[in-house]
Design an enzyme around this catalytic site. Structure first.
Site, short mmCIF file in Angstrom:
data_model
loop_
_atom_site.label_atom_id
_atom_site.label_comp_id
_atom_site.label_asym_id
_atom_site.label_seq_id
_atom_site.Cartn_x
_atom_site.Cartn_y
_atom_site.Cartn_z
CG ASP A 158 7.78 -1.27 -0.36
OD1 ASP A 158 8.56 -1.73 -1.19
OD2 ASP A 158 7.66 -1.74 0.79
CG ASP A 180 12.84 -6.09 2.61
OD1 ASP A 180 13.03 -5.36 1.63
OD2 ASP A 180 11.73 -6.24 3.15
C1 GLA Z 1 9.11 -4.08 1.85
C2 GLA Z 1 10.24 -3.09 2.10
C3 GLA Z 1 10.57 -3.05 3.59
C4 GLA Z 1 9.32 -2.66 4.38
C5 GLA Z 1 8.18 -3.60 4.04
C6 GLA Z 1 6.87 -3.13 4.63
O1 GLA Z 1 9.49 -5.37 2.12
O2 GLA Z 1 11.38 -3.44 1.35
O3 GLA Z 1 11.62 -2.14 3.85
O4 GLA Z 1 8.99 -1.33 4.09
O5 GLA Z 1 7.99 -3.73 2.64
O6 GLA Z 1 5.83 -3.99 4.37
#
Ligand code: GLA
Length: 386
Positions: A129, A186
């Site tokens: 990430d 997301d």
């Molecule tokens: C980010 C990623 C998500 C998830 C969260 C976890 O937002 O894009 O897919 O992995 O972190 O905290």
């Protein structure tokens, strides 16, 4: 070392969309059981991935990451062994910044140490990430660092870069060595989220193929507004919308990573996630990209066409309008000559039925937010003069 980690998009299940920080070893092992006993593994869903929140809040005195003691009472290695014994692969989550997005230790300046630990544990897939980076450092360098560390860890570990599309990621991510990469924010369990991720993806259709796939984010199909993740849970979608979501991800070469609770899954969604005709498009060995045809009479409908190995084409007609549309395409848009009446055979990938042959054009009634997906083949001509 193998080098086929991403010849086709990875498939699996991930804890984030539904379980957020509420999972533990017994839930993860239950998901592994279901992936096998209910046929997901045999359809290709091979990775079981723990997302954020699997760690203790601090590293140990020698700087090693420590799996949450409350979630994994005997450590994480027995869980990984359990998953491997089921014939599945194990994925885990880390972050290129000093903290993960949920505030657990990040891998910044620990890349090599963490990669070696993951390799020792038997990790097969790393979701990496992009939160809490020192502001002076771009993510390109940090993804290169982790890729290098993984490639020298002694184990084949797929690197799934979770970069969200900032810093022109498309231009440099392949050269870091990452195998997949997120290029959008997301996903949420709503039609608007599916639609906006798709619209962004459609702006660069040539992007994302063998070796480094564009990841449109995990699937929300089957969540129906349920789950304990406030960042993903939303009003939910209709079955028609989930079907369009899955078909788009399949056509557009996205990894297929299930995000719903497999214990309580609507049978129609289970059949959708296990639709072998759609999965075969996603996993086509040539992994080509799609081109898009617009529908002159229905501006909110469009057709995606993708050449498949062996000569067939995958054709998806999608309707983003708020009402039913009659939508389709003339065959010369696929490259057929308008002069010699060549016929195309259509197989319906949603009803699994042969529809027969058509000349000149094809159209179908497509419900609002719905789709029609076909495997199309050219009917051989008996003679060149025919
Ligand atoms: C980010 C990623 C998500 C998830 C969260 C976890 O937002 O894009 O897919 O992995 O972190 O905290």
């Amino acid at each position: 070392m193998r080098n086929d980690l991403a010849n086709v998009p990875p498939m699996g299940w991930n804890s984030w969309n539904t379980f957020f920080d509420t999972y533990d070893e017994s839930l993860i092992m239950e998901m592994a059981d279901i992936l096998v006993s209910e046929g997901y593994r045999d359809c290709g869903y091979q990775y079981l991935i723990l997302d954020d929140c699997w760690l203790e809040k601090d590293r140990d005195p020698s700087g090693r990451l420590v799996p949450s003691r409350s979630r994994f009472s005997n450590g994480i290695e027995p869980v990984i062994r359990y998953i491997h014994d089921k014939g599945l692969k194990f994925g885990i989550y880390a972050c290129c910044g000093v903290r993960t997005c949920a505030g657990y230790p990040g891998s910044f300046e620990h890349e090599n140490q963490d990669a070696l630990l993951f390799a020792k544990w038997g990790v097969d897939y790393l979701k990496y990430d992009n939160c809490h980076r020192p502001s002076s450092l771009g993510s390109e360098l940090l993804y290169r660092r982790m890729s290098l560390a993984l490639r020298n860890s002694g184990r084949d570990i797929l690197l799934a870069a979770c970069q969200w599309g900032t810093e022109d990621v498309r231009k440099w991510i392949r050269s870091t060595g990452a195998h997949t990469y997120r290029s959008t924010i997301d996903i949420r369990d709503s039609w608007n989220s599916i639609k906006s991720i798709t619209e962004e993806r459609l702006m660069d259709l040539e992007d994302g193929s063998t070796g480094c796939f564009n990841d449109m984010d995990m699937l929300v199909a089957g969540m129906y507004g349920q789950g304990s993740n406030p960042e993903t849970t939303s009003e939910g979608c209709s079955f028609e919308e989930y079907q369009t979501h899955f078909a788009l991800w399949a056509m557009l070469n996205s990894p297929l990573i299930i995000g719903c609770d497999l214990r309580h899954l609507d049978p129609s969604v289970k059949a959708l996630l296990q639709n072998r005709d759609l999965i075969a498009i996603n996993q086509d060995p040539e992994a080509r990209t799609c081109y898009k045809l617009t529908c002159p009479c229905s501006p909110d409908a469009f057709t995606l066409v993708r050449p498949l190995a062996g000569g067939d084409y995958a054709v998806g007609i999608f309707n983003f309008a708020e009402n039913e549309q009659q939508a389709g395409f003339p065959f010369w848009d696929l490259g057929l000559s308008a002069r010699n009446n060549q016929r195309l055979h259509f197989y319906d990938c949603l009803s699994h039925q042969d529809l027969g042959t058509f000349t000149e054009c094809f159209s179908a009634k497509v419900p609002a937010h719905g789709c029609r997906i076909y495997r199309v083949s050219l009917v051989p001509q008996l003679s060149v003069n025919q």
